[in-house]
Design an enzyme around this catalytic site. Structure first.
Site, PDB file in Angstrom:
ATOM      1  N   GLY A 152      11.980 -51.374 -22.483  1.00 57.60           N
ATOM      2  CA  GLY A 152      13.238 -51.082 -23.139  1.00 57.60           C
ATOM      3  C   GLY A 152      14.458 -51.331 -22.273  1.00 57.60           C
ATOM      4  N   CYS A 153      15.539 -50.635 -22.604  1.00 52.50           N
ATOM      5  CA  CYS A 153      16.857 -50.933 -22.045  1.00 52.50           C
ATOM      6  C   CYS A 153      16.977 -50.695 -20.547  1.00 52.50           C
ATOM      7  CB  CYS A 153      17.919 -50.119 -22.770  1.00 52.50           C
ATOM      8  SG  CYS A 153      18.094 -50.521 -24.526  1.00 52.50           S
ATOM      9  N   TYR A 154      16.095 -49.892 -19.967  1.00 56.15           N
ATOM     10  CA  TYR A 154      16.219 -49.582 -18.539  1.00 56.15           C
ATOM     11  C   TYR A 154      15.371 -50.491 -17.657  1.00 56.15           C
ATOM     12  CZ  TYR A 154      11.669 -47.228 -19.036  1.00 56.15           C
ATOM     13  OH  TYR A 154      10.341 -46.949 -19.283  1.00 56.15           O
ATOM     14  N   PHE A 350      19.307 -46.349 -19.705  1.00 56.14           N
ATOM     15  CA  PHE A 350      18.517 -45.381 -20.455  1.00 56.14           C
ATOM     16  C   PHE A 350      17.519 -46.113 -21.346  1.00 56.14           C
ATOM     17  CE2 PHE A 350      23.081 -44.694 -20.288  1.00 56.14           C
ATOM     18  CZ  PHE A 350      23.169 -43.627 -19.420  1.00 56.14           C
TER      19      PHE A 350
END
Length: 393
Positions: A152-154, A350
């Site tokens: 994901g985004c992190y 996050f």
């Protein structure tokens, strides 16, 4: 001897959609009642985004494709296989183009690259992008390569941690990291809250970095890596998630995420700030712009000056949320466009869990004013898409 980020480069598809177009498209083809249209109007108006890029080109091209039938003016909902086919073709081209661009723009030769790390959570193919980068750059077949998937985004942070570990064990190692996400291929014509929020923020893009322990040249902008940390919030496991569905990947994106981050921000920053934080000791904050509300909550929670989040807000405005690639856009913008006079920089991202990654960096050799060569990531990949209808859920 610390590790350094020596080069930061970015790439987006040629095709982009304004938020006004995206809003109108969603209201026309997805909203089935006035209440949904009003929600869409408000979400897009408050997004903090002007435009987004995408590999989906058919929404306004007049030609039919997997996602839109131009003759019947129908918003289509292709299966996961068709979506992943779109990912495979576009991702191969973008991964290799950005890898070549990044190495060729750096002080390193292609022969210097010893490790390749690729990152993506929006599609799959094998041999993977790491393989195609090695082939495209004509690297030795013994080049060590890794792929970080579905985090994901992190996920750029675990890649940086891997590079830090690799270069600590082998100070001569030079690590190429490429993060690429094609979030818009998972757009779906759905009206649940998660889908509407996802469609309003996600976009396509790629970011790359070169990490080594070699000291940067005095005139070469770089980021010294002073510390990387990870944490989990006590709650949030069900508020952000990413699963594989029959019609693309399904996103859970709760409206409570900004509040969860705000409630835990003190503990999350403790490893960097200590017990008595003073935001003034740091320059800019490179925060993953998962959405405007997240940036607003962080700014107010720790009393940041508005200008301290300028690189994050600029990235959100111009590109939207490109998942794992986004933080590299922010760091590049900060390094070249926002001189920090060597003040330390805090970075945060996050993702599902909620997982929160933080980092402490010191900018080195920054230009005294914005560099015209680095203010925008060139769109070098042939027109392939849309961002207005950004991701799917």
């Amino acid at each position: 001897m610390p590790a350094y980020i020596h080069q930061l480069e970015t790439l987006v598809p040629e095709k982009s959609y304004s938020m006004a177009f995206a809003r109108d498209f969603m209201q026309k083809h997805v909203a089935d009642r006035d209440a949904i249209k009003r929600i869409l109007h408000r979400v897009y108006a408050l997004s903090g985004i002007d435009k987004r890029h995408s590999v989906i080109t058919e929404f306004d091209s007049g030609e039919s494709g997997d996602f839109f039938d131009a003759e019947t003016q129908t918003f289509l909902n292709p299966g996961t296989g068709a979506r992943n086919d779109r990912y495979t073709g576009a991702a191969k081209a973008m991964f290799t183009a950005l890898a070549e661009k990044t190495v060729d723009a750096s002080d390193f030769g292609r022969a210097d690259i010893t490790h390749v790390i690729t990152v993506s959570c929006t599609g799959f193919f094998a041999p993977g992008p790491d393989y195609y980068i090695v082939r495209a750059l004509d690297l030795p077949p013994t080049t060590r390569r890794y792929h970080i998937g579905f985090m994901g985004c992190y996920a750029a942070f675990p890649a940086l941690k891997m590079a830090e570990t690799i270069t600590a064990e082998n100070p001569d190692a030079v690590v190429l990291i490429v993060c690429l996400e094609l979030c818009t291929i998972h757009l779906q014509p759905k009206t649940d809250t998660d889908s509407l929020l996802s469609a309003a923020v996600f976009a396509d893009g790629a970011g790359a970095a070169i990490v080594s322990r070699r000291e940067p040249a005095p005139t070469k902008p770089a980021l010294r890596m002073d510390g990387l940390f990870t944490a989990l919030t006590p709650q949030g496991e069900r508020d952000m998630a990413w699963t594989i569905g029959d019609n693309g990947f399904d996103m859970v994106l709760s409206t409570y995420i900004p509040d969860i981050i705000q409630a835990n921000i003190g503990d999350l920053l403790l490893p960097i700030l200590g017990e008595n934080p003073d935001p003034e000791q740091f320059g800019y904050w490179a925060v993953h712009p998962g959405g405007r509300a997240i940036l607003d909550k962080i700014e107010h929670s720790i009393s940041l000056k508005p200008e301290q989040l300028a690189p994050s807000r600029a990235t959100l405005r111009d590109y939207g949320n490109m998942s794992s690639a986004t933080i590299l856009f922010v760091l590049k913008s900060l390094l070249y466009d926002f001189p920090a006079k060597n003040k330390p920089v805090i970075s945060m991202a996050f993702g599902p869990g909620l997982t929160v990654e933080t980092g402490l960096f010191t900018p080195l050799n920054q230009p005294s004013q914005q560099s015209p060569n680095h203010s925008q990531p060139e769109a070098e990949i042939p027109e392939s898409s849309d961002a207005a209808v950004s991701p799917k859920s």
